[in-house]
Design a protein around this motif. Structure first.
Motif, PDB file in Angstrom:
ATOM      1  N   TYR A   3       0.849  -1.207   0.000  1.00 27.11           N
ATOM      2  CA  TYR A   3       0.000   0.000   0.000  1.00 27.11           C
ATOM      3  C   TYR A   3       0.875   1.245   0.000  1.00 27.11           C
ATOM      4  O   TYR A   3       1.908   1.293   0.653  1.00 27.11           O
ATOM      5  CB  TYR A   3      -0.883  -0.004   1.251  1.00 27.11           C
ATOM      6  CG  TYR A   3      -1.747   1.224   1.389  1.00 27.11           C
ATOM      7  CD1 TYR A   3      -2.980   1.308   0.764  1.00 27.11           C
ATOM      8  CD2 TYR A   3      -1.316   2.292   2.167  1.00 27.11           C
ATOM      9  CE1 TYR A   3      -3.771   2.432   0.905  1.00 27.11           C
ATOM     10  CE2 TYR A   3      -2.106   3.418   2.307  1.00 27.11           C
ATOM     11  CZ  TYR A   3      -3.333   3.473   1.679  1.00 27.11           C
ATOM     12  OH  TYR A   3      -4.113   4.593   1.825  1.00 27.11           O
ATOM     13  N   SER A   5       0.531   5.448   0.530  1.00 30.26           N
ATOM     14  CA  SER A   5      -0.347   6.573   0.855  1.00 30.26           C
ATOM     15  C   SER A   5      -0.084   7.718  -0.114  1.00 30.26           C
ATOM     16  O   SER A   5       0.906   7.754  -0.825  1.00 30.26           O
ATOM     17  CB  SER A   5      -0.096   7.027   2.293  1.00 30.26           C
ATOM     18  OG  SER A   5       1.206   7.547   2.429  1.00 30.26           O
ATOM     19  N   SER A 122      -8.287  -1.589   9.780  1.00 27.12           N
ATOM     20  CA  SER A 122      -7.915  -1.791   8.380  1.00 27.12           C
ATOM     21  C   SER A 122      -7.383  -0.495   7.799  1.00 27.12           C
ATOM     22  O   SER A 122      -7.555   0.583   8.373  1.00 27.12           O
ATOM     23  CB  SER A 122      -9.113  -2.278   7.564  1.00 27.12           C
ATOM     24  OG  SER A 122     -10.042  -1.232   7.375  1.00 27.12           O
ATOM     25  N   ARG A 123      -6.772  -0.598   6.629  1.00 30.01           N
ATOM     26  CA  ARG A 123      -6.235   0.575   5.955  1.00 30.01           C
ATOM     27  C   ARG A 123      -7.339   1.492   5.422  1.00 30.01           C
ATOM     28  O   ARG A 123      -7.093   2.670   5.165  1.00 30.01           O
ATOM     29  CB  ARG A 123      -5.316   0.158   4.815  1.00 30.01           C
ATOM     30  CG  ARG A 123      -3.961  -0.383   5.286  1.00 30.01           C
ATOM     31  CD  ARG A 123      -3.063  -0.639   4.099  1.00 30.01           C
ATOM     32  NE  ARG A 123      -1.702  -0.965   4.495  1.00 30.01           N
ATOM     33  CZ  ARG A 123      -0.760  -0.086   4.795  1.00 30.01           C
ATOM     34  NH1 ARG A 123      -1.055   1.196   4.725  1.00 30.01           N
ATOM     35  NH2 ARG A 123       0.450  -0.468   5.126  1.00 30.01           N
ATOM     36  N   THR A 124      -8.525   0.966   5.249  1.00 32.48           N
ATOM     37  CA  THR A 124      -9.632   1.759   4.720  1.00 32.48           C
ATOM     38  C   THR A 124     -10.435   2.445   5.822  1.00 32.48           C
ATOM     39  O   THR A 124     -11.377   3.179   5.532  1.00 32.48           O
ATOM     40  CB  THR A 124     -10.574   0.870   3.889  1.00 32.48           C
ATOM     41  OG1 THR A 124     -11.057  -0.203   4.704  1.00 32.48           O
ATOM     42  CG2 THR A 124      -9.842   0.295   2.682  1.00 32.48           C
TER      43      THR A 124
END
Length: 304
Positions: A3, A5, A122-124
């Motif tokens: 991932y 950013s 979570s990343r979301t």
């Protein structure tokens, strides 16, 4: 999947400890524009880090907890159900489940404020934010206490508390273990310490305005003295009766800072009398780092 950013530190932005930002440090949320140009940033999340599925965390916790329970029962050399073994296994499993949760933070220090963001699950997930704009704060109070047990250093506890003008105070606190040095890089203390430094710089403009209009800069306190004023070559101590007592720096005999206590003594002060002696704690004076900056600039008194 790796991932990435959207926010990346620009050239000149460093960690809160002043070092170079590692290339794998993941800033999962950008800094808010309200805190101005970013000076330092830090995150404990890396680009490759991914959440562990809940099913995997549960399975791992059950396996490790079961192994602990079996080990304790085996050491007890009994075939009977061992309540202590079961309880210990359950606690170990629960701790493992909690520490494997996806939970990270990143923080920014800007010219106009500071912020710390938290992400969980979570990343979301939508990050939670703890933000302070310097324009919304009045004063900062800093407390650092070195703890000793039987004469042996046991750690330092710190609190940085900004008094909010109209809302809840903004507080950064924690502990570190470094008796004579600063904490290691990555410790949260560096975020608080850098925030204090930038806050002090932010206040310098108003300090110059007060100096030009009043001839001194005042730092109000509780207790006695009620305030300390610093001018060019002199200090004024406002007593509990609101009477200012001015002392030229050249007339001071002893100026010390020890154990978190400032002590100033006039050259004519007698050891049996309290007159001409002034003392107050570092934690009781607002914007203590700014106090030291102004003290050195206007009187030449300097501490490390």
């Amino acid at each position: 999947m790796i991932y990435q950013s959207n926010w990346m530190p620009h050239e000149g932005i460093v960690t809160h400890a002043g070092g170079q930002i590692p290339s794998n440090m993941d800033f999962f949320a950008p800094p808010p524009i309200e805190i101005g140009s970013i000076l330092s940033a830090e995150s404990n999340l890396t680009h490759s880090k991914q959440p562990i599925p809940i099913s995997a965390r549960i399975s791992l916790s059950l396996i490790v907890g079961g192994l602990f329970a079996y080990g304790i029962r085996y050491m007890s050399k009994t075939d009977e159900v061992n309540i202590i073994a079961i309880a210990t296994g359950a606690i170990v499993g629960l701790i493992l489940y909690l520490i494997t949760e996806f939970r990270y933070s990143c923080s920014y220090v800007g010219e106009q404020g500071i912020v710390k963001l938290f992400i969980k699950g979570s990343r979301t997930a939508i990050p939670k934010k703890q933000q302070l704009c310097f324009k919304d704060a009045s004063n900062l109070y800093v407390t650092q206490i070195r703890n000793y047990v039987n004469g042996i250093y046991a750690g330092t506890a710190y609190t940085y508390r900004w008094k909010h003008i109209s809302g809840k105070d903004y507080c950064l606190n924690g502990q570190y273990h470094a008796e004579k040095k600063v904490p290691k890089d990555g410790d949260n203390w560096h975020f608080a310490n850098t925030a204090e430094r930038v806050w002090s710089i932010y206040l310098l403009e108003s300090v110059n305005e007060k100096l030009n209009s009043l001839g001194y800069v005042e730092f109000p306190m509780t207790g006695n003295p009620k305030a300390v004023r610093i001018g060019r070559g002199f200090m004024e101590f406002v007593t509990k009766n609101k009477e200012p007592q001015r002392v030229a720096v050249t007339e001071m005999k002893d100026i010390t800072l020890g154990g978190g206590v400032f002590q100033f003594k006039h050259q004519d002060a007698k050891w049996w009398s309290g007159k001409g002696k002034y003392s107050f704690t570092y934690s009781n004076i607002p914007n203590a780092r700014l106090f030291l900056i102004v003290l050195e600039s206007l009187t030449g008194i300097r501490w490390q």
